[in-house]
Design an enzyme around this catalytic site. Structure first.
Site, mmCIF file in Angstrom:
data_model
loop_
_atom_site.group_PDB
_atom_site.id
_atom_site.type_symbol
_atom_site.label_atom_id
_atom_site.label_comp_id
_atom_site.label_asym_id
_atom_site.label_seq_id
_atom_site.Cartn_x
_atom_site.Cartn_y
_atom_site.Cartn_z
ATOM 1 N N ILE A 175 18.142 6.034 17.922
ATOM 2 C CA ILE A 175 18.551 7.008 18.933
ATOM 3 C C ILE A 175 19.286 8.146 18.265
ATOM 4 C CG2 ILE A 175 20.807 6.005 19.483
ATOM 5 C CD1 ILE A 175 19.940 6.502 22.488
ATOM 6 N N ILE A 229 17.355 13.203 15.699
ATOM 7 C CA ILE A 229 16.158 13.062 14.865
ATOM 8 C C ILE A 229 15.128 12.131 15.504
ATOM 9 C CG2 ILE A 229 15.277 12.250 12.642
ATOM 10 C CD1 ILE A 229 17.853 13.325 11.359
ATOM 11 N N GLU A 261 13.967 -2.528 17.381
ATOM 12 C CA GLU A 261 15.268 -3.135 17.652
ATOM 13 C C GLU A 261 15.797 -2.650 18.999
ATOM 14 O OE1 GLU A 261 19.588 -1.950 15.831
ATOM 15 O OE2 GLU A 261 17.944 -2.286 14.451
#
Length: 437
Positions: free
Chosen positions: A211, A214, A233
Site C-alpha cells: 500500500i 508507488i 499478503e
C-alpha cells in the site's frame, strides 16, 4: 452454552486482565478496538502486562509514558503510535518474517488472552475472523482465554477464517466502523515508477502489492492488462479497482485459480464492502499465504515492495532509519523470495531516488540519495543482497539478478538521482567497493 450466554461487557473483559499476563491482539483492522482503547483504565491495578500487536490502528492511549509500569508493548510491525512511544522504554520490536511470526512467537510465549474482532454469527453459528488471519487463528488455538469483539460492520469473509461460536470463550458486542486507511494519491515520481514496473508485468501474471503511492501507481498502470491474479499478503483498495475493471480475474493462476488470496485486508470502505460475503476472496492463514514455497507455486508471480534505502551491493533496508526501528520486515522477504521461486517469477523493490533528511547540526532539511554506498550505521537489512532481483526508482530499473558487485554498482548508480551519481561513484572507489583497471 448459547452465543448470548457468551456475551460479556467491556468491563468484564478488562477485569480478566491481570498483572504479568500476555495479551495478544489482531493485526490492523483485526485489532480489538474497544479493549485496546480502554485498557489504560486498568493501569492503576496491573503491572507488567505485555501487549503484543501488529500494525496497530488503536488510539494508543495505553502507550503514554504514565503507563510504562503497567504495560509492555511488543510489536511485530511498528505503526506511528509505537514509533512515538518507543522512547518510553516499554516498547520493543519482534524481528520476524511474517509467515513465521505466529508460530515462532508461540514457541517463545503463549498468550494468556487473545482479543480480536469478528463478523456476526451466521445461521449455523459460524463467525468469521473477517479482515485478518495472519496469526489470529494460531493465537486463538493457543490462548488461555479468547475474547472477540463481534461487530455488524465487519465483513464476513471466507478462507480458513470461519470459526464456530462455541470455540470462542467470550464475545463483546461492538458497533464501531472498521478502521480504514486513506487512499494515497500517486505523485509524479510514483507514476514514473509505476509505469516502469507495469511494463514488465504481463497478462496472466499473479501479483503481490503493498500500500502507498508507488503500489497505487502500479495498480493504476495495470488497468489495461488481462487475467491478472492476486496472491498477496495484504488485500488493498487498489486491487478492488483492478478486479472491477476486469484486469484481475485469476483465471490464469496455477494456485487457487479464480480466487483472490490474501492473509489480511486493510483499506477503504469500498474494499470492506467488496470482500463481504464474497466467495472469490480467500483470507487464509499467513503461515500459508506468505510461505515462500507456497508463493512459488504461482507461475508468473510478481512481488512489488518498497524500501527506505538500498546500498550499492543490493542490500535493502525497508524497516529502520539507521538503527531506529521504523516499521518492520513484514512479508517483504517472504514475497520477494517466493516470487523468485516461481516459474517466470519477478521481484521488484521500489523507492524514490532521494529523500529530504533533517541535518542534525543545522536542523535544515537536505536532499539525500537513497541509493547509497553503504547503509546507515545500524540499519536493518530487510532483504539480503542475495535475494534482490530488480530495484526501481523514477530513473529506471536496475536488473540485479545474477550480477556481480561491479555490475550492481554501475546499474544502481544509473538509477540514482543524477545530482548524486558522481559522488556515489567516488565514494565507492574510496571505500574499496570498486577499483579501476
Amino acid at each position: 452454552m448459547s452465543y448470548k450466554e457468551k456475551v460479556i461487557s467491556l468491563e468484564q473483559a478488562l477485569a480478566m486482565i491481570q498483572s504479568d499476563m500476555n495479551v495478544v491482539t489482531g493485526l490492523g483492522a483485526g485489532e480489538a478496538q474497544l479493549i485496546m482503547n480502554s485498557i489504560h483504565t486498568i493501569a492503576d491495578r496491573v503491572k507488567n502486562v505485555t501487549i503484543t500487536n501488529c500494525l496497530s490502528m488503536a488510539s494508543g492511549e495505553f502507550l503514554k509514558e504514565e503507563y510504562v509500569d503497567a504495560f509492555n508493548i511488543d510489536g511485530w510491525f511498528f505503526s506511528p503510535p509505537l514509533r512515538r512511544a518507543f522512547k518510553n522504554g516499554n516498547v520493543s520490536f519482534i524481528p520476524n518474517h511474517l509467515h513465521l511470526a505466529g508460530w515462532k512467537r508461540l514457541d517463545h510465549v503463549k498468550p494468556d488472552i487473545f482479543v480480536g474482532t469478528a463478523s456476526m454469527p451466521d445461521e449455523h453459528g459460524f463467525i468469521s475472523l473477517s479482515t485478518s488471519n495472519t496469526y489470529e487463528s494460531q493465537m486463538i488455538e493457543n490462548a488461555g482465554i479468547v475474547i472477540l469483539e463481534i461487530n455488524p460492520n465487519y465483513p464476513r469473509t471466507f478462507g480458513d477464517v470461519e470459526i464456530h461460536y462455541t470455540d470462542i470463550d467470550y464475545f463483546i458486542e461492538a458497533d464501531y466502523k472498521v478502521p480504514s486507511l486513506p487512499d494515497t494519491i500517486p505523485n509524479e515520481k510514483d507514476l514514473k515508477i509505476g509505469a516502469y514496473i507495469a511494463d514488465l508485468i504481463h497478462d496472466g501474471d499473479t501479483l503481490q502489492l503493498g500500500i502507498g503511492g508507488i503500489p497505487n501507481a502500479v495498480a493504476s498502470a495495470l488497468k489495461g492488462k488481462k487475467d491478472l491474479g492476486i496472491h498477496t499478503e495484504m488485500m488493498t483498495s487498489g486491487m478492488v479497482d483492478l478486479i472491477e475493471c476486469g484486469a484481475v480475474t485469476g483465471k490464469k493462476k496455477t494456485l487457487h485459480k479464480g480466487k483472490h488470496v490474501a492473509t489480511f485486508a486493510l483499506g477503504n470502505q469500498k474494499l470492506y464492502d467488496f470482500i463481504n460475503n464474497n466467495p472469490s476472496v480467500m483470507i487464509l492463514n499467513g503461515k500459508y499465504v506468505n510461505d515462500p514455497a507456497v508463493i512459488g507455486l504461482n507461475d508468473n508471480m510478481v512481488s512489488i515492495n518498497t524500501a527506505l534505502e538500498v546500498d550499492l551491493t543490493g542490500q535493502v533496508c525497508s524497516e529502520s532509519i539507521g538503527h531506529i526501528q521504523f516499521s518492520g520486515t513484514g512479508g517483504q522477504s517472504d514475497t520477494a523470495v517466493g516470487a523468485q521461486n516461481a516459474k517466470n517469477g519477478r521481484s521488484f523493490i521500489a523507492l524514490y531516488s532521494t529523500a529530504m533528511v533533517k541535518n542534525p547540526v543545522t536542523g535544515e532539511r537536505e536532499e539525500k540519495s537513497k541509493i547509497v554506498p553503504f547503509l546507515k550505521p545500524g540499519a536493518i537489512v530487510t532483504l539480503s543482497r542475495n535475494d534482490v532481483d530488480m530495484v526501481v526508482t523514477e530513473y529506471g530499473i536496475a536488473h540485479l539478478r545474477g550480477t556481480n558487485v561491479r555490475e550492481r554498482i554501475e546499474r544502481l548508480i544509473a538509477i540514482a538521482h543524477p545530482d548524486f551519481r558522481d559522488e556515489i561513484l567516488k565514494e565507492a572507489h574510496e571505500l574499496g567497493l570498486i577499483f579501476d583497471k
